[in-house]
Motif scaffolding. Structure first.
Motif, mmCIF file in Angstrom:
data_model
loop_
_atom_site.group_PDB
_atom_site.id
_atom_site.type_symbol
_atom_site.label_atom_id
_atom_site.label_comp_id
_atom_site.label_asym_id
_atom_site.label_seq_id
_atom_site.Cartn_x
_atom_site.Cartn_y
_atom_site.Cartn_z
ATOM 1 N N GLU A 1 35.903 42.424 40.506
ATOM 2 C CA GLU A 1 36.752 41.757 40.077
ATOM 3 C C GLU A 1 36.649 40.517 41.779
ATOM 4 O OE1 GLU A 1 40.575 41.878 39.312
ATOM 5 O OE2 GLU A 1 40.382 41.508 37.091
ATOM 6 N N ARG A 2 35.531 40.869 42.718
ATOM 7 C CA ARG A 2 35.986 40.750 44.244
ATOM 8 C C ARG A 2 35.772 38.839 44.525
ATOM 9 N NH1 ARG A 2 36.361 40.423 47.689
ATOM 10 N NH2 ARG A 2 35.512 40.963 50.417
ATOM 11 N N ALA A 3 35.153 38.480 43.379
ATOM 12 C CA ALA A 3 35.016 36.705 44.375
ATOM 13 C C ALA A 3 36.547 36.287 44.202
ATOM 14 C CB ALA A 3 34.847 35.926 43.109
ATOM 15 N N ARG A 4 37.308 37.242 43.274
ATOM 16 C CA ARG A 4 39.170 36.422 42.993
ATOM 17 C C ARG A 4 40.040 36.862 44.942
ATOM 18 N NH1 ARG A 4 42.620 38.779 39.016
ATOM 19 N NH2 ARG A 4 43.648 37.211 39.908
ATOM 20 N N ALA B 1 48.848 41.586 40.554
ATOM 21 C CA ALA B 1 48.149 39.658 40.654
ATOM 22 C C ALA B 1 48.476 39.219 42.214
ATOM 23 C CB ALA B 1 49.584 39.318 39.640
ATOM 24 N N GLU B 2 49.582 39.515 42.901
ATOM 25 C CA GLU B 2 49.977 39.081 44.086
ATOM 26 C C GLU B 2 48.617 39.159 45.167
ATOM 27 O OE1 GLU B 2 53.176 39.507 46.857
ATOM 28 O OE2 GLU B 2 53.527 40.458 45.143
ATOM 29 N N LEU B 3 47.684 39.976 45.070
ATOM 30 C CA LEU B 3 46.628 40.316 46.036
ATOM 31 C C LEU B 3 45.481 38.900 45.864
ATOM 32 C CD1 LEU B 3 45.630 44.326 45.451
ATOM 33 C CD2 LEU B 3 47.026 42.860 47.236
ATOM 34 N N ALA B 4 45.657 38.588 44.484
ATOM 35 C CA ALA B 4 44.536 38.243 44.179
ATOM 36 C C ALA B 4 44.733 36.435 45.173
ATOM 37 C CB ALA B 4 44.534 37.042 43.003
ATOM 38 N N GLY B 5 43.481 35.382 45.956
ATOM 39 C CA GLY B 5 43.126 34.783 47.210
ATOM 40 C C GLY B 5 43.198 35.145 48.233
#
Lengths: 155, 373, 280
Positions: free
Chosen positions: C138-141, C109-113
């Motif tokens: 989910e590459r775009a996240r 979850a922390e990896l997003a962005g």
């Protein structure tokens, strides 16, 4: 024009990062643009260390030959790195082969020319010594890790 | 009796208690003399208790000695602890059978034994509470332990004897029995006036107590009982400052004292076997020659073995120094991080049963003292 | 998991069958297993299972498959001891015991962005492969995704074909280096830490995930800190002896933590002090 271009390239090369203008001018007086085709050797083990190289593009393999095993690559180097660190300290002799794995563009620095300037100006000499030593320490440390063979099973 | 809840029973009352617990279906476990030591085993009658015996203890030394009176609980603690019954040295986990239809795994049945422990000291009550936390209060639990624990009836004893290796006062676990017990006894008088002041600590305890021949405790009985505990508290053989252990040990993980103790330590693991809180286990698979019947058992393990920390390539803790350090820092420091309690109750068994007399209180003191200089 | 209420013994394995078995390097095999009672409960990247070779024993093995396919439990195993060797010799249809999944995995979850920098050594790529599946699905996240992988020799590169196919994508940077190579290898030679100063990432927005032999992780973390990553952005997966996987057997302690229950993935600042001590 040619000299100015070299100075700019040297200034941007990480080996010379932070080196003052006066010293850069001294170094560039010993430098030239060079290019090696893939498969060609930059130098060979045992040869005098007459010219070292600051890579701008491409990849170089450092190799040792062992009878029956052929060339063994122990390190590869790329853009921003220096090929050849035996030029500053006697006996000024290469301890391995350096082979271009791809097309290589680099700045070649005349070692005898730069050594003379280092002897004449020890401040320049100390700058070069610090930079070469830093590379040596890094290579020594990574070599230790290679010796540990950390991925082996050590059964 | 309802008002104070404190009563007095005689030796006959204690005999009745053993019989009553047996009739109620308990396996009654108590102290008894065997192999020149006071151990815990199944008992059927008062006569099997170590009446008239005591123990002399020092670092690396345990000796059974006759008392000059007939006290029943007139000793400190022996080599056994109650974990032998609640968290036994070996435990079958499952069996599997290979048939034409394939493999079938059968979980080991949960134990239906109901234990009644007689003579549980304050230190050991706390040790049981600590193992409860480790084995039944985490995310996953040991169902075998829990089954035995839930059926357990505890008769505690307020300590009348402080062994030379005891330091329960330092660890705040004794000599008075505190915590979860059903009944707690204090042994008073001897010979013709031999009696026990009894307090009930649970409903089950009150029910059992009501069935025993007893009289209400007088103020004199209660004062005498308190005096017994105070005298024991004043006679601790060892002491160890315990409020600063977490920081003290964790900032000294590279202390030269670990080398010093390692030079004496035989890494035999005795301390972990006699420790009432040590809970570590390993598993062992067994199979018949044809490979049709397979089983897995759990057994006590010790952090003093090389195997304990083995990962492919070698042991994480290869040196005796690191293994002793693991044991001691776990007991006194990291246990607090893991379970919110101390892992040591001050029973002194690890000191007594260490073949070379390594003393946990002395090791802590050596590290602490080195910081003063 | 049926044992969350405490009624089921967490030490009793379920039965599973080997569905596929593939060689992935010298002594390394990838086993895909299917649980017989097949409630594909799913797993988080970085978690592990306890696998039993019946009659031999049980070992922890990390999940190396795609978390989007929870029914296919993929494990990559190096045959180093009796149990792992027995497991790698089992063929399709044969039965293994399965407990799990266990443990705290990577901080997905922390990896997003963020930019994600993955540093893997040897078999350490296995517990990171589920992360790569997820990131690429989910590459775009995510921001930039970089994989730096080091292993012993070109012959020992794990998941080689998959790495080559991922390399053809333009949305992930992959660099592979080997410690030793003969003349026919044209990739990097040198330990994986040498790739870190050469990689391009923004240390202020990067989370690094590190898995490999402990020495390699120590030096990789030193190089990542030198590159400007804060300790709170560094995650590593620890290997320890494990018997129970549920915090009851005591084997996997690393100072104050249990690798099985509190890890195997830890944020570096939680282990910084203990990892500085030898033989902890």
């Amino acid at each position: 024009m040619e000299i100015e271009g070299l100075e700019r390239i040297l200034r941007e090369h990480s080996f010379f990062a932070g080196l003052g203008d006066a010293f850069l001018a001294l170094v560039s007086g010993c430098a030239r643009n060079v290019r090696f085709e893939a498969g060609h050797y930059l130098f060979h083990e045992g040869e005098p260390a007459n010219e070292f190289y600051l890579l701008r593009h491409g990849r170089v393999a450092l190799e040792l030959h062992a009878p029956g095993r052929g060339p063994i690559t122990f390190q590869t180097l790329g853009e921003g790195e220096i090929v050849g660190v035996s030029w500053l300290i006697p006996p000024y002799r290469w301890a391995y082969d350096a082979r271009a794995l791809t097309l290589v563009r680099a700045i070649g620095v005349d070692a005898a020319c730069l050594r003379q300037k280092c002897e004449a100006d020890h401040d320049l000499g100390y700058e070069m010594m610090k930079r070469v030593t830093s590379v040596l320490i890094q290579r020594l440390q990574t070599t230790r890790l290679q010796i540990l063979d950390v991925y082996g099973t050590h059964g | 009796m309802e008002t104070s809840g404190t009563v007095v029973i005689t030796l006959e009352g204690l005999e009745s208690l053993i019989g009553l617990l047996k009739r109620r279906g308990y396996r009654v476990i108590g102290p008894t003399v065997r192999d020149q030591a006071i151990i815990y085993d199944e008992i059927a009658a008062l006569a099997e208790l170590p009446r008239g015996w005591t123990d002399e203890q020092q670092g690396g030394l345990y000796r059974l000695v006759p008392r000059d009176d007939d006290a029943v609980f007139g000793y400190a603690v022996g080599p056994h602890s109650w974990k032998k019954f609640l968290h036994p040295p070996t435990e079958l986990l499952w069996t599997a059978e290979r048939t034409e239809k394939g493999l079938r795994v059968t979980p080991a049945p949960l134990p239906d034994e109901r234990f009644a422990f007689i003579g549980v000291r304050g230190c050991d009550l706390h040790a049981i509470a600590i193992q409860d936390r480790v084995l039944t209060h985490g995310g996953k639990i040991d169902p075998h332990y829990r089954a035995r624990r839930e059926a357990l009836f505890i008769v505690a004893v307020n300590c009348a004897v402080a062994g030379a290796t005891c330091f329960c006062v330092s660890m705040q676990t004794g000599p008075k029995a505190t915590g979860a017990y059903d009944l707690a006894l204090t042994e008073l008088g001897r010979e013709e006036d031999h009696r026990f002041v009894v307090e009930a600590g649970s409903e089950a305890g009150r029910v059992v107590l009501a069935e025993l021949p007893h009289r209400a405790a007088t103020e004199k009985d209660i004062a005498e009982a308190e005096a017994v505990v105070s005298a024991t508290a004043a006679n601790m053989g060892r002491s160890m400052r315990s409020d600063d252990l977490h920081e003290l040990l964790l900032r000294n993980l590279n202390h030269p004292r670990w080398d010093e103790v390692a030079a004496r330590c035989l890494t035999c693991g005795n301390c972990t076997m006699v420790c009432p809180t040590c809970f570590c286990t390993t598993v062992e698979d067994a199979t018949d020659l044809a490979g049709h019947r397979i089983s897995r058992s759990q057994r006590w393990d010790s952090c003093f073995t090389m195997d304990f920390s083995f990962i492919h390539g070698g042991s994480v803790r290869a040196s005796p120094r690191s293994r002793y350090r693991q044991w001691m820092t776990h007991k006194l420091a990291t246990w607090q991080d893991q379970f919110g309690t101390m892992g040591c109750v001050g029973c002194g068994r690890c000191i007594t049963w260490c073949p070379v007399g390594i003393d946990i209180t002395e090791e802590v003191a050596a590290i602490r003292d080195s910081e003063q200089h | 998991m049926a044992d969350t209420d405490g009624t089921t013994d967490p030490m009793v394995p379920r039965l599973a069958r080997i569905a596929r078995r593939r060689r992935d390097g010298p002594q390394v095999w990838t086993l895909e297993i299917e649980a017989e009672d097949s409630a594909g409960a799913g797993f988080a990247p970085g978690q592990f299972n306890m696998l039993t070779a019946f009659g031999v024993g049980e070992v922890p093995i990390s999940l190396s498959g795609d978390p989007a396919e929870p029914d296919r439990l993929v494990h990559t195993i190096r045959a180093v001891g009796p149990v792992s060797t027995a497991l790698t010799r089992l063929g399709p249809g044969e039965t293994v015991g399965l407990r799990g999944p266990f443990g705290v995995g990577w901080p997905m979850a922390e990896l997003a962005g963020h930019d994600v920098l993955i540093v893997a050594g040897g078999l350490g790529l296995a517990p990171l492969r589920p992360v790569l599946y997820r990131l690429l699905a989910e590459r775009a996240r995510y921001g930039k995704v970089v994989l730096l992988y080091g292993t012993r020799s070109p012959q020992e590169i794990l998941f080689r074909r998959q790495i080559e196919s991922w390399r053809r994508r333009l949305d992930i940077d992959i660099e592979v280096t080997v410690d030793h190579a003969l003349g026919d290898w044209h990739g990097h030679v040198g330990v994986v830490t040498t790739l870190i100063p050469r990689a391009s990432f923004d240390p202020a927005h990067t989370i690094a995930l590190v898995c490999g032999p402990e020495v390699m992780m120590r030096f990789a973390i030193a190089a990542l800190r030198d590159a400007g990553l804060p300790d709170t952005a560094l995650f590593l997966s620890m290997e320890r002896n494990m018997k129970c996987a549920v915090g009851l057997c005591g084997h996997c302690q690393i100072g104050p933590v249990f690798a099985c229950r509190d890890g195997p993935v830890f944020r570096f600042d939680r282990l910084r002090n203990v990892l500085a001590v030898k033989e902890i």
